[in-house]
Enzyme design. Structure first.
Site, PDB file in Angstrom:
ATOM      1  N   LYS A 125       8.486 -13.178 114.957  1.00  0.00           N
ATOM      2  CA  LYS A 125       7.468 -12.619 115.710  1.00  0.00           C
ATOM      3  C   LYS A 125       7.281 -11.118 114.962  1.00  0.00           C
ATOM      4  O   LYS A 125       5.897 -11.012 114.643  1.00  0.00           O
ATOM      5  CB  LYS A 125       7.708 -12.321 117.082  1.00  0.00           C
ATOM      6  CG  LYS A 125       8.062 -13.306 117.978  1.00  0.00           C
ATOM      7  CD  LYS A 125       8.173 -13.086 119.472  1.00  0.00           C
ATOM      8  CE  LYS A 125       9.663 -12.315 119.629  1.00  0.00           C
ATOM      9  NZ  LYS A 125      10.824 -13.130 119.214  1.00  0.00           N
ATOM     10  N   ARG A 165      19.167 -12.058 109.070  1.00  0.00           N
ATOM     11  CA  ARG A 165      18.237 -10.838 109.112  1.00  0.00           C
ATOM     12  C   ARG A 165      18.999  -9.514 108.891  1.00  0.00           C
ATOM     13  O   ARG A 165      19.810  -9.389 109.201  1.00  0.00           O
ATOM     14  CB  ARG A 165      17.362 -10.987 110.581  1.00  0.00           C
ATOM     15  CG  ARG A 165      16.999  -9.697 110.842  1.00  0.00           C
ATOM     16  CD  ARG A 165      15.943  -9.383 112.022  1.00  0.00           C
ATOM     17  NE  ARG A 165      16.765  -9.972 112.886  1.00  0.00           N
ATOM     18  CZ  ARG A 165      15.994 -10.530 114.325  1.00  0.00           C
ATOM     19  NH1 ARG A 165      14.575 -10.258 114.233  1.00  0.00           N
ATOM     20  NH2 ARG A 165      16.464 -10.917 115.375  1.00  0.00           N
ATOM     21  N   ARG A 207      21.275 -14.728 123.460  1.00  0.00           N
ATOM     22  CA  ARG A 207      19.793 -14.325 123.724  1.00  0.00           C
ATOM     23  C   ARG A 207      18.952 -15.743 123.624  1.00  0.00           C
ATOM     24  O   ARG A 207      17.825 -15.519 124.277  1.00  0.00           O
ATOM     25  CB  ARG A 207      19.509 -13.506 122.359  1.00  0.00           C
ATOM     26  CG  ARG A 207      20.074 -12.133 122.312  1.00  0.00           C
ATOM     27  CD  ARG A 207      20.049 -11.526 121.155  1.00  0.00           C
ATOM     28  NE  ARG A 207      18.793 -11.226 120.514  1.00  0.00           N
ATOM     29  CZ  ARG A 207      18.467 -11.206 119.283  1.00  0.00           C
ATOM     30  NH1 ARG A 207      19.433 -11.235 118.275  1.00  0.00           N
ATOM     31  NH2 ARG A 207      17.232 -11.145 118.697  1.00  0.00           N
TER      32      ARG A 207
HETATM   33  P1  ADP Z   1      11.783 -12.081 115.615  1.00  0.00           P
HETATM   34  O1  ADP Z   1      10.863 -10.689 115.631  1.00  0.00           O
HETATM   35  O2  ADP Z   1      10.905 -13.255 116.271  1.00  0.00           O
HETATM   36  O3  ADP Z   1      13.032 -11.893 116.246  1.00  0.00           O
HETATM   37  P2  ADP Z   1      11.673 -11.712 112.792  1.00  0.00           P
HETATM   38  O4  ADP Z   1      10.443 -11.659 112.688  1.00  0.00           O
HETATM   39  O5  ADP Z   1      12.733 -10.668 112.670  1.00  0.00           O
HETATM   40  O6  ADP Z   1      11.891 -12.464 114.150  1.00  0.00           O
HETATM   41  O7  ADP Z   1      12.367 -12.713 111.655  1.00  0.00           O
HETATM   42  C1  ADP Z   1      13.835 -13.357 111.836  1.00  0.00           C
HETATM   43  C2  ADP Z   1      14.457 -13.567 110.628  1.00  0.00           C
HETATM   44  O8  ADP Z   1      13.900 -14.672 110.010  1.00  0.00           O
HETATM   45  C3  ADP Z   1      14.136 -12.148 109.446  1.00  0.00           C
HETATM   46  O9  ADP Z   1      15.155 -12.216 108.717  1.00  0.00           O
HETATM   47  C4  ADP Z   1      12.693 -12.990 108.820  1.00  0.00           C
HETATM   48  O10 ADP Z   1      12.904 -12.265 107.411  1.00  0.00           O
HETATM   49  C5  ADP Z   1      13.158 -14.316 108.780  1.00  0.00           C
HETATM   50  N1  ADP Z   1      11.815 -15.182 108.884  1.00  0.00           N
HETATM   51  C6  ADP Z   1      10.777 -14.890 109.607  1.00  0.00           C
HETATM   52  N2  ADP Z   1       9.748 -15.906 109.315  1.00  0.00           N
HETATM   53  C7  ADP Z   1      10.402 -16.750 108.601  1.00  0.00           C
HETATM   54  C8  ADP Z   1       9.821 -17.857 108.006  1.00  0.00           C
HETATM   55  N3  ADP Z   1       8.572 -18.329 108.305  1.00  0.00           N
HETATM   56  N4  ADP Z   1      10.654 -18.511 107.188  1.00  0.00           N
HETATM   57  C9  ADP Z   1      12.185 -18.298 107.019  1.00  0.00           C
HETATM   58  N5  ADP Z   1      12.140 -16.883 107.284  1.00  0.00           N
HETATM   59  C10 ADP Z   1      11.592 -16.336 108.076  1.00  0.00           C
HETATM   60  P1  AMP Z   2      13.764  -7.695 120.073  1.00  0.00           P
HETATM   61  O1  AMP Z   2      13.723  -6.734 118.911  1.00  0.00           O
HETATM   62  O2  AMP Z   2      12.561  -8.142 120.746  1.00  0.00           O
HETATM   63  O3  AMP Z   2      14.475  -9.279 119.544  1.00  0.00           O
HETATM   64  O4  AMP Z   2      14.315  -7.236 121.129  1.00  0.00           O
HETATM   65  C1  AMP Z   2      15.813  -6.895 121.307  1.00  0.00           C
HETATM   66  C2  AMP Z   2      16.536  -6.524 122.347  1.00  0.00           C
HETATM   67  O5  AMP Z   2      15.767  -5.763 123.253  1.00  0.00           O
HETATM   68  C3  AMP Z   2      16.232  -7.885 123.555  1.00  0.00           C
HETATM   69  O6  AMP Z   2      17.577  -8.877 123.528  1.00  0.00           O
HETATM   70  C4  AMP Z   2      16.435  -7.142 125.064  1.00  0.00           C
HETATM   71  O7  AMP Z   2      17.790  -6.647 125.321  1.00  0.00           O
HETATM   72  C5  AMP Z   2      15.655  -5.815 124.693  1.00  0.00           C
HETATM   73  N1  AMP Z   2      14.264  -6.178 124.895  1.00  0.00           N
HETATM   74  C6  AMP Z   2      13.326  -6.117 124.131  1.00  0.00           C
HETATM   75  N2  AMP Z   2      11.872  -6.185 124.532  1.00  0.00           N
HETATM   76  C7  AMP Z   2      12.445  -6.607 125.926  1.00  0.00           C
HETATM   77  C8  AMP Z   2      11.629  -6.845 127.276  1.00  0.00           C
HETATM   78  N3  AMP Z   2      10.279  -7.138 127.012  1.00  0.00           N
HETATM   79  N4  AMP Z   2      12.495  -7.133 128.264  1.00  0.00           N
HETATM   80  C9  AMP Z   2      13.550  -6.812 128.222  1.00  0.00           C
HETATM   81  N5  AMP Z   2      14.429  -6.575 127.307  1.00  0.00           N
HETATM   82  C10 AMP Z   2      13.873  -6.348 126.197  1.00  0.00           C
END
Ligand code: ADP
Ligand code: AMP
Length: 216
Positions: free
Chosen positions: A13, A127, A171
């Site tokens: 995301k 990550r 998570r």
């Molecule tokens: P989210 O915000 O949904 O938790 P991230 O955007 O931080 O996820 O992505 C999680 C990890 O996966 C990061 O280390 C990112 O660089 C990697 N990543 C994101 N998209 C892809 C993809 N399409 N293929 C491989 N690795 C990815």
């Molecule tokens: P994220 O960076 O989106 O992966 O969020 C990291 C952590 O922040 C989550 O595991 C939750 O503990 C908290 N968090 C982020 N967004 C929310 C939300 N909309 N509602 C509740 N907890 C959240």
């Protein structure tokens, strides 16, 4: 354009959010980033949310909703926004609907990034984030040019506390129980765009833009 990015933890995301907000010139509102910044700065909010985040649990709805409501009234949200990681419960989604209705606004699309559990775990565990500018990398899929160093600002990279294997599993469980129901919630409202998140970062971005612009 008023958008929500939905998907399990590690789906990509944040990665897609950076590209989307840059293409459409809208602000990126990530509740996770807001909480991490508050923890880093030692604020009262940071103290309230830290324990939940460390355990991989959701922060209580009241705390999250008031922050997002406040953020949406800021000047830079006038022409649109991208919510990343919010809403995460049906309760939050209803609160968002109500807030937007009060502002005479509507969501345009909810982009749902679909990725299976095995890939999610691999993505989250690998990550790495820049301590300085927050840019995201992956040790295998998107490594920096110089190990442990941000390409953009030279900052040091770190692993999020909640990206350890056991917490990532927790998570994903929390996502299945509390966030997944939002897929049906937005499908019923005819807002959902399902995107295959197993492809490359560039291909996924291409698919998102194509479906937002109605080319599918
Ligand atoms: P989210 O915000 O949904 O938790 P991230 O955007 O931080 O996820 O992505 C999680 C990890 O996966 C990061 O280390 C990112 O660089 C990697 N990543 C994101 N998209 C892809 C993809 N399409 N293929 C491989 N690795 C990815
Ligand atoms: P994220 O960076 O989106 O992966 O969020 C990291 C952590 O922040 C989550 O595991 C939750 O503990 C908290 N968090 C982020 N967004 C929310 C939300 N909309 N509602 C509740 N907890 C959240």
């Amino acid at each position: 354009m008023r958008l929500v990015l939905l998907g399990p933890p590690g789906a990509g995301k944040g990665t897609q959010a950076s590209a989307i907000v840059s293409k459409y010139s809208i602000p990126h509102i990530s509740t996770g980033d807001i909480f991490r910044a508050n923890i880093k700065n030692g604020t009262e909010l940071g103290k309230q949310v830290e324990a939940y985040m460390k355990k991989g649990l959701l922060v209580p709805d009241e705390l999250v909703v008031s922050i997002v409501k406040d953020r949406l009234t800021k000047e830079d949200c006038k022409e649109g926004f991208l919510l990343d990681g919010f809403p995460r419960t049906v309760n939050q989604a209803e609160a968002l609907d109500k807030e937007l209705k009060d502002m005479n606004l509507k969501l345009d699309r909810v982009i749902n990034i679909e990725v299976g559990k095995e890939i999610l775990i691999e993505r989250a565990i690998g990550r790495r984030i820049c301590k300085n500018c927050g840019a995201t990398y992956h040790v295998k899929f998107s490594p920096p040019k110089v190990e442990n160093t941000c390409d953009k600002c030279g900052g040091e990279l770190y692993q999020r506390d909640d990206d350890k294997a056991e917490t990532v599993e927790k998570r994903i469980e929390v996502y299945q129980e509390q966030t997944k129901p939002l897929i049906d919630y937005y499908k019923e409202k005819d807002l959902l765009l399902n995107i295959d998140g197993t492809k490359s970062i560039e291909e996924i971005f291409y698919d998102i833009v194509a479906s937002l612009e109605g080319d599918f």
